[in-house]
Design a protein around this motif. Structure first.
Motif, PDB file in Angstrom:
ATOM      1  N   ASN A 197       2.185   6.569  -6.865  1.00  6.88           N
ATOM      2  CA  ASN A 197       1.091   7.379  -7.386  1.00  6.88           C
ATOM      3  C   ASN A 197       1.375   8.868  -7.201  1.00  6.88           C
ATOM      4  O   ASN A 197       1.161   9.686  -8.105  1.00  6.88           O
ATOM      5  N   HIS A 198       1.863   9.217  -6.026  1.00  6.18           N
ATOM      6  CA  HIS A 198       2.079  10.629  -5.723  1.00  6.18           C
ATOM      7  C   HIS A 198       3.280  11.186  -6.494  1.00  6.18           C
ATOM      8  O   HIS A 198       3.260  12.353  -6.914  1.00  6.18           O
ATOM      9  N   ILE A 199       4.284  10.373  -6.683  1.00  8.49           N
ATOM     10  CA  ILE A 199       5.438  10.809  -7.487  1.00  8.49           C
ATOM     11  C   ILE A 199       4.997  11.084  -8.925  1.00  8.49           C
ATOM     12  O   ILE A 199       5.405  12.079  -9.539  1.00  8.49           O
ATOM     13  N   LEU A 244       0.829  -1.208   0.000  1.00 12.51           N
ATOM     14  CA  LEU A 244       0.000   0.000   0.000  1.00 12.51           C
ATOM     15  C   LEU A 244       0.861   1.254   0.000  1.00 12.51           C
ATOM     16  O   LEU A 244       0.608   2.201  -0.755  1.00 12.51           O
ATOM     17  N   PHE A 245       1.908   1.254   0.830  1.00 13.56           N
ATOM     18  CA  PHE A 245       2.794   2.413   0.883  1.00 13.56           C
ATOM     19  C   PHE A 245       3.499   2.620  -0.454  1.00 13.56           C
ATOM     20  O   PHE A 245       3.660   3.756  -0.922  1.00 13.56           O
ATOM     21  N   SER A 246       3.915   1.519  -1.088  1.00 18.00           N
ATOM     22  CA  SER A 246       4.563   1.616  -2.409  1.00 18.00           C
ATOM     23  C   SER A 246       3.617   2.235  -3.431  1.00 18.00           C
ATOM     24  O   SER A 246       4.015   3.080  -4.239  1.00 18.00           O
ATOM     25  N   TRP A 293      -3.619  11.090 -11.358  1.00 15.05           N
ATOM     26  CA  TRP A 293      -3.134  10.508 -10.100  1.00 15.05           C
ATOM     27  C   TRP A 293      -3.419  11.413  -8.887  1.00 15.05           C
ATOM     28  O   TRP A 293      -2.539  11.749  -8.101  1.00 15.05           O
ATOM     29  N   TYR A 294      -4.696  11.768  -8.733  1.00 16.07           N
ATOM     30  CA  TYR A 294      -5.100  12.633  -7.610  1.00 16.07           C
ATOM     31  C   TYR A 294      -5.283  11.857  -6.312  1.00 16.07           C
ATOM     32  O   TYR A 294      -5.272  12.448  -5.230  1.00 16.07           O
ATOM     33  N   ALA A 295      -5.501  10.562  -6.398  1.00 18.32           N
ATOM     34  CA  ALA A 295      -5.775   9.767  -5.193  1.00 18.32           C
ATOM     35  C   ALA A 295      -4.540   9.696  -4.319  1.00 18.32           C
ATOM     36  O   ALA A 295      -3.406   9.807  -4.797  1.00 18.32           O
ATOM     37  N   PHE A 296      -4.781   9.499  -3.025  1.00 25.72           N
ATOM     38  CA  PHE A 296      -3.649   9.354  -2.123  1.00 25.72           C
ATOM     39  C   PHE A 296      -3.843   8.164  -1.184  1.00 25.72           C
ATOM     40  O   PHE A 296      -3.216   7.145  -1.344  1.00 25.72           O
ATOM     41  N   SER A 297      -4.700   8.310  -0.185  1.00 28.30           N
ATOM     42  CA  SER A 297      -4.878   7.229   0.801  1.00 28.30           C
ATOM     43  C   SER A 297      -5.294   5.917   0.150  1.00 28.30           C
ATOM     44  O   SER A 297      -4.882   4.842   0.588  1.00 28.30           O
ATOM     45  N   VAL A 298      -6.121   6.016  -0.886  1.00 27.03           N
ATOM     46  CA  VAL A 298      -6.585   4.819  -1.608  1.00 27.03           C
ATOM     47  C   VAL A 298      -6.269   5.024  -3.089  1.00 27.03           C
ATOM     48  O   VAL A 298      -7.083   5.575  -3.834  1.00 27.03           O
ATOM     49  N   PRO A 299      -5.088   4.589  -3.544  1.00 22.56           N
ATOM     50  CA  PRO A 299      -4.719   4.792  -4.951  1.00 22.56           C
ATOM     51  C   PRO A 299      -5.733   4.239  -5.939  1.00 22.56           C
ATOM     52  O   PRO A 299      -5.843   4.740  -7.066  1.00 22.56           O
ATOM     53  N   ALA A 300      -6.505   3.226  -5.538  1.00 19.64           N
ATOM     54  CA  ALA A 300      -7.508   2.640  -6.440  1.00 19.64           C
ATOM     55  C   ALA A 300      -8.576   3.643  -6.856  1.00 19.64           C
ATOM     56  O   ALA A 300      -9.275   3.432  -7.853  1.00 19.64           O
TER      57      ALA A 300
END
Length: 221
Positions: free
Chosen positions: A169-171, A162-164, A181-188
């Motif tokens: 995603n944020h990078i 999850l951290f990966s 790629w706006y999601a953060f806590s839940v990349p899905a």
């Protein structure tokens, strides 16, 4: 000192709710509300970031602050100020108090605040050079391996993945194209709302791509 103050606030809400347990026991309805408040944070987090912080149509102070965040090199200290964290928390708490009984309001606030705290901590970490921990590999067929150790290794593996995903995603959002790629806590969430394109396709198009702010350190990470 913002995150510690949030932890202190959550502790206060927990104490207030625990003092009511003898007269108002915890219920399935309350557990559902707790989970729903976390889900609310995840949805709000995505759309606030996408629609308000990256609004193409209007400027406001939040967008300006977020733009400044993007203009810094990727690896930097990123912690929201205490006034923003506490102001947001108590504004949400007061809003919930308008339509929920006190004990349910406390539980919903705790869930919402915990989700926000996880976001704040994780967002700070992904902007550092800390990398996901290595997954522990254990022989599941070995009956001598304690069940607790196996469970711990499984949880560690899930958290590492999850951290990966959060970090990658944020990078991409910062260094490839900030229109995705706006999601953060839940990349899905990016898969759900169609903002997770193939990185190679985005780089080929090259239109509207965020200016690359790679430093030598970024490239080595």
């Amino acid at each position: 000192i913002g995150p510690p103050l949030v932890v202190l606030s959550i502790s206060g809400f927990l104490y207030a709710r625990s003092s009511q347990l003898s007269s108002i026991p915890f219920s399935i309805t309350e557990a559902t509300l707790f989970a729903s408040s976390i889900l609310l944070w995840w949805i709000q987090e995505y759309f606030f970031h996408r629609i308000l912080l990256h609004s193409p149509s209007f400027d406001w102070i939040g967008k300006s602050i977020h733009r400044a965040h993007h203009e810094k090199k990727y690896f930097h200290i990123s912690i929201d100020p205490p006034a923003l964290l506490l102001g947001w928390l108590f504004a949400a708490h007061l809003a919930m108090k308008c339509f929920l009984p006190w004990h349910l309001c406390l539980t919903a606030t705790i869930g919402y605040a915990l989700a926000g705290l996880v976001y704040e901590w994780s967002h700070y970490i992904v902007h550092t050079k800390v990398k996901p921990p290595t997954t522990i590999s254990l022989d599941k067929s070995n009956r001598n391996t304690p069940a607790l150790l196996l469970s711990g290794a499984m949880i560690s593996g899930i958290m590492s993945r999850l951290f990966s995903q959060m970090r990658d995603n944020h990078i991409r959002h910062h260094l490839v194209d900030d229109r995705y790629w706006y999601a953060f806590s839940v990349p899905a969430m990016d898969d759900i709302f169609d903002t997770n394109p193939d990185v190679r396709d985005v780089r080929k198009r090259g239109v509207g791509v965020t200016k690359k702010r790679f430093t030598k350190d970024d490239e080595e990470s």
